[in-house]
Design an enzyme around this catalytic site. Sequence first.
Site, PDB file in Angstrom:
ATOM      1  CG  ASP A 104     -22.417   1.493 -49.314  1.00 13.76           C
ATOM      2  OD1 ASP A 104     -22.384   0.663 -48.402  1.00 13.76           O
ATOM      3  OD2 ASP A 104     -23.005   1.405 -50.386  1.00 13.76           O
ATOM      4  CG  ASP A 105     -20.680   7.594 -49.106  1.00 13.12           C
ATOM      5  OD1 ASP A 105     -20.209   6.745 -49.794  1.00 13.12           O
ATOM      6  OD2 ASP A 105     -21.710   8.185 -49.185  1.00 13.12           O
TER       7      ASP A 105
END
Length: 619
Positions: free
Chosen positions: A485-486
């Site tokens: 997600d990062d």
Amino acid sequence: MEEYQAMYKASLEDPEKFWGDMAREFYWKTPFEKVGPTYNFDRTKGDVSIRWFEGGATNLSYNCLDRNVEQGFGSKTAIYYECNDLDDGHAAYSYSDVLRMVCKLANALKAEGVQKGDRLSVYLPMIVELPASMLACARIGAVHSVVFGGFSAESLAGRLQDAQSSLVITADAVMRGAKPVQLKAITDKACEIAAKDGFNVQRVVCVARLKDTPRAGQAQHGWVSGRDVWYSDFVAAQAEECECEWMDSEAPLFMLYTSGSTGKPKGVLHTTGGYMLGAFATTKYTFDYHPEDVYFCTADCGWITGHSYVTYGPMLNTATQVLFEGVPTHPDVDRFWKVCEKYKVSIFYTAPTAIRALMKSGDAPVTRNDLSSLRLLGTVGEPINPEAWRWYYRVVGGGHCAIADTYWQTETGSHLITPLVGAMDCKPGSAVLPFFGGPGGGGTVYGDHKRFEETYFSQFNGCYFTGDGCKRDKDGFYWLTGRMDDVINVSGHRIGTAEVESALVAHAKVAEAAVVGFPHDIKGEGIWCYVTLNEGEAYEDSLKADLKKQVREVIGAFAMPDEIHWAPGLPKTRSGKIMRRVLRKLALPDYETQDLGDTSTLADPSVVDVLKSYHPRKK
Ligand code: ATP
Ligand code: MG
């Protein structure tokens, strides 16, 4: 290295023999019929499931304690207990001592009516009663849910209800550094909150940690008669022997919540046989464990690291370990190193967050202690940036200790990717190679199998999805790049947050950095960097250009940060991980009004206001 390769191959190609032989080193009341694993990871073919050692029945408490005593290690020290305060002393517990303690408590729980499958909560500091409570539960087949002693009444209440746990084991209070933590008072409050929701805790067993000591006045709590009982009274009349409940290999052993870095914490359920082998084998091989080692893992039993690498893994290996009640900075920043010197620790296992924090104080607090007993250093929890790795290696390890960067999760229960130190060369910042393909792996999210399937098995059909990103280099070494997600997509370049953070931390003035993406009109996503400077450095705007240049030089122009946001403190989970989801929200144009989501596992909520005050777009 050749041996590793052969073993790795054997673990995958012939698990029946590889894991079967290893499992037979332990006591099984009923031998397993099949090693397995029998599993289905394909949701289109029915429920996701994993089964190890089918047909077998065993007991973790037996294999951690009785087995060692029977093999002649009863008088071997299992635990050196080191108190928070130097004047409060220390104690040593042999394997026989722990066994007696566990049996008495197990008998007391049985007398209380606790049955196989019941869930019990443990909200204790790092005192010997904590691992003992876990083992007492395991002994009678109760499922333990350990809640880290730093959690608030609300968080504890939620966990009590979620687990439907009507008995809690806690302590009156404990000193953490210079401050008391009022565990009993917090438990009282949590019981009240749960009661309002219609859930009643029937029994609170309270260890007298400060009572009858010079610090007794620091403990402040009430007493509900009929519900509350002192631990010593609870176990007083009980026998020192207690027959084990023989547990099916797939019977639940414990539930434990994830750190909550990416969202609401998940209550992962682990079962008996597979978890046992995973904890045993990784402790043995990752740490190259030998009987004469003194092992010290700084993790709290409230986290998975404390489960697998304080309570279960070391005891399954008959290890001698240090259980440390305090914090690394009390009474001084060299406390870890003092403990290492005092007990002649040979294997030391901690988290990057601790390493970076201690690095800020320079080399002297480390080097003024004699750390010559150290042989192996471990790290876990987040990617370790090469700068911190090198400091750990050079200053703490004196340049002669191997480093095991262990990558794994609450869900897996034991190491997934880690070097087998000694067997392979390490590269700073790489978790190196996969561990043997083997047992472990939580079989569900407690009470929510659907969430389990959706979180881990919906991304790639037939595969478990960790949620983490990784690169593999030409030697086959793995480099964890942070959460998927990062990953930031800047003008079509996929950039891992860990890489940019490492480049920043390599700057002489930077202590810590956390990087997130933010919406950018031209690039799609831009790079927003939160930066904490070393002790004594000034947060000056002139330094920002220097830091941007640093990243540009280390990684390349495409990774040049768009914003540097000064962060005297970062939002961290109580297990010490950076909560990037909060930072992503703070990097949005309407950051003032953003809902930050579930922040129940945030260690210090006040850092959010400090970050807002340093906001580069502040009007
Ligand atoms: P949540 O799942 O609730 O968001 P969490 O993932 O932080 O929280 P844990 O199970 O405590 O909860 O942590 C596991 C995660 O920690 C891994 O998925 C990974 O992101 C990170 N991690 C752990 N060890 C390492 C390591 N050695 N290198 C890189 N990342 C690591
Ligand atoms: Mg996770």
